[in-house]
Write a protein that holds these residues in place. Structure first.
Motif, PDB file in Angstrom:
ATOM      1  N   ILE A  87      22.125  67.100  78.741  1.00  0.00           N
ATOM      2  CA  ILE A  87      23.163  67.237  77.459  1.00  0.00           C
ATOM      3  C   ILE A  87      23.577  68.706  78.065  1.00  0.00           C
ATOM      4  N   LEU A  89      25.171  72.416  78.687  1.00  0.00           N
ATOM      5  CA  LEU A  89      25.559  73.033  77.195  1.00  0.00           C
ATOM      6  C   LEU A  89      26.549  74.379  78.076  1.00  0.00           C
ATOM      7  N   TYR A  98      25.880  69.351  69.760  1.00  0.00           N
ATOM      8  CA  TYR A  98      24.659  69.048  69.927  1.00  0.00           C
ATOM      9  C   TYR A  98      23.215  68.767  68.958  1.00  0.00           C
ATOM     10  N   THR A 115      18.824  69.164  80.560  1.00  0.00           N
ATOM     11  CA  THR A 115      20.042  70.199  79.989  1.00  0.00           C
ATOM     12  C   THR A 115      20.421  71.143  81.350  1.00  0.00           C
ATOM     13  N   GLN A 122      18.863  75.657  72.481  1.00  0.00           N
ATOM     14  CA  GLN A 122      19.443  75.181  71.637  1.00  0.00           C
ATOM     15  C   GLN A 122      18.898  73.483  71.630  1.00  0.00           C
ATOM     16  N   VAL A 123      18.830  73.230  72.856  1.00  0.00           N
ATOM     17  CA  VAL A 123      18.422  71.524  73.115  1.00  0.00           C
ATOM     18  C   VAL A 123      16.843  71.681  72.630  1.00  0.00           C
TER      19      VAL A 123
END
Length: 275
Positions: A87, A89, A98, A115, A122-123
Motif C-alpha cells: 500500500i 501512500l 485506504y 508501505t 494512516q495505514v
C-alpha cells in the motif's frame, strides 16, 4: 509459472536462510519482490511465493478495494505460501480508499503489508489492531527513525539506485545500509542495486535480514523470451526514471525550491518531514 526467478533467488535455491525477515513473513528465503504498479499482480506474486520468497500484490494497481480482494483470492488459488500487499501512500487530490484497502487486507487474512511513499501512520492505525506487521520502505535513516516511532515492524532501506521514489539525498545503497543497521532498532531489508547472490551475502554480512529485488523475477521471465531483456528494461524503465529524477532536481534548482518541494509540486510522493 515463472521458470526462473533471478540470480538472487537461484543463489538460495539449495539452502534455507533463517533471519528476522523470514521469521516475520513465514518464507524460506530472505528475498522479497515488493509492490510494483501495474506489475504486482497475482501471477507474479504467486510465482515468487512458490519459489520460497515473499511477494506483494500492489493495492493501488487495483481500481477499488473489492478488486484487491479478488486479486488476493486469485493469488491463493495459485499458491499456498505466504504473500503480502503493498500500500503506497500518495499526495494526490482524491486519495485512494485506504480504509477500504486496509479492511480487505484484514478480512482476507494478510499478515504483512509493505508501505511506501509518505509516512505510514494512516495505514498503521488501520491495520495494527488486527496484528498485521508493517514493512516500511524509506530512503533515509532519519525517515526510518520517524516511521519506527509510528510503529512499523521492519524497514526496507532503499539506496539511490532503487526504482520508484529514490529519495532526495542521493545516497547509494551500500552507503546507507551499514549506517541504517548501526542506528535502527528494528530489522532491516535493503533494496537498490540488489540483484544477485553476492549482493545478498553482502547485505546479510552488513546486518540486513533480507534483500528486496523486485525487478529480478520480471527480468527472469523476460530473459526467457528475449535475449535483450536487460537492455530493454534499462531503456524502458530505469533510464526514464533517472532522467525524470534529474528533471525534478533541475527544476528545483531553477525555481529556488527545496529538494522536498520539487517532487511534491509535480505530484510525486515524498516522505513527511521529521518530527
Amino acid at each position: 509459472d515463472l521458470k526462473l526467478l533471478g540470480l538472487a533467488m537461484a543463489a538460495t535455491s539449495l539452502m534455507k536462510v533463517k533471519t528476522a525477515f523470514t521469521e516475520m513473513t513465514g518464507v524460506e528465503k530472505p528475498l522479497m519482490c515488493g509492490g510494483m504498479h501495474y506489475v504486482g499482480y497475482a501471477e507474479l506474486v504467486a510465482a515468487v511465493a512458490n519459489a520460497g520468497c515473499f511477494g506483494c500484490i500492489t493495492a493501488l494497481t487495483q481500481p477499488n478495494p473489492e478488486a484487491l480482494r479478488q486479486e488476493i483470492r486469485k493469488c491463493r488459488t495459485l499458491t499456498s505460501k505466504p504473500f503480502g500487499v503493498n500500500i503506497t501512500l500518495l499526495p494526490v487530490g482524491v486519495p485512494p480508499d485506504y480504509p477500504g484497502l486496509a479492511k480487505v487486507c484484514i478480512e482476507e487474512g494478510i499478515k504483512v503489508i509493505e508501505t511506501a511513499g509518505r509516512e505510514p501512520s494512516q495505514v498503521i492505525n488501520l491495520v495494527k489492531p488486527a496484528g498485521i506487521k508493517i514493512i516500511h520502505k524509506t530512503t533515509s535513516v532519519r525517515h526510518a527513525i520517524s516511521a519506527i516511532k509510528r510503529g512499523v515492524d521492519m524497514i526496507s532501506i532503499d539506496g539511490f539506485e532503487c526504482g520508484g521514489h529514490p529519495g532526495n539525498d542521493d545516497v547509494t545503497t551500500w552507503v546507507v545500509l551499514p549506517k541504517a543497521c548501526a542506528k535502527l532498532n528494528v530489522p532491516i531489508i535493503v533494496s537498490g542495486a540488489c540483484a544477485n547472490g553476492r549482493q545478498l551475502a553482502a547485505a546479510l554480512v552488513m546486518g540486513a535480514t533480507g534483500l528486496l529485488a523486485s525487478p529480478a523475477p520480471v527480468l527472469a521471465q523476460a530473459r526467457g523470451e528475449n535475449d535483450d531483456a536487460e537492455n530493454n528494461l534499462f531503456f524502458l524503465y530505469l533510464w526514464p526514471a533517472i532522467a525524470i529524477t534529474a528533471f525534478f532536481r533541475a527544476a528545483a534548482d531553477y525555481l529556488g525550491w527545496g529538494r522536498q518541494e520539487a517532487p511534491s509540486a509535480f505530484g510525486i510522493a515524498v516522505e513527511a518531514p521529521d518530527e
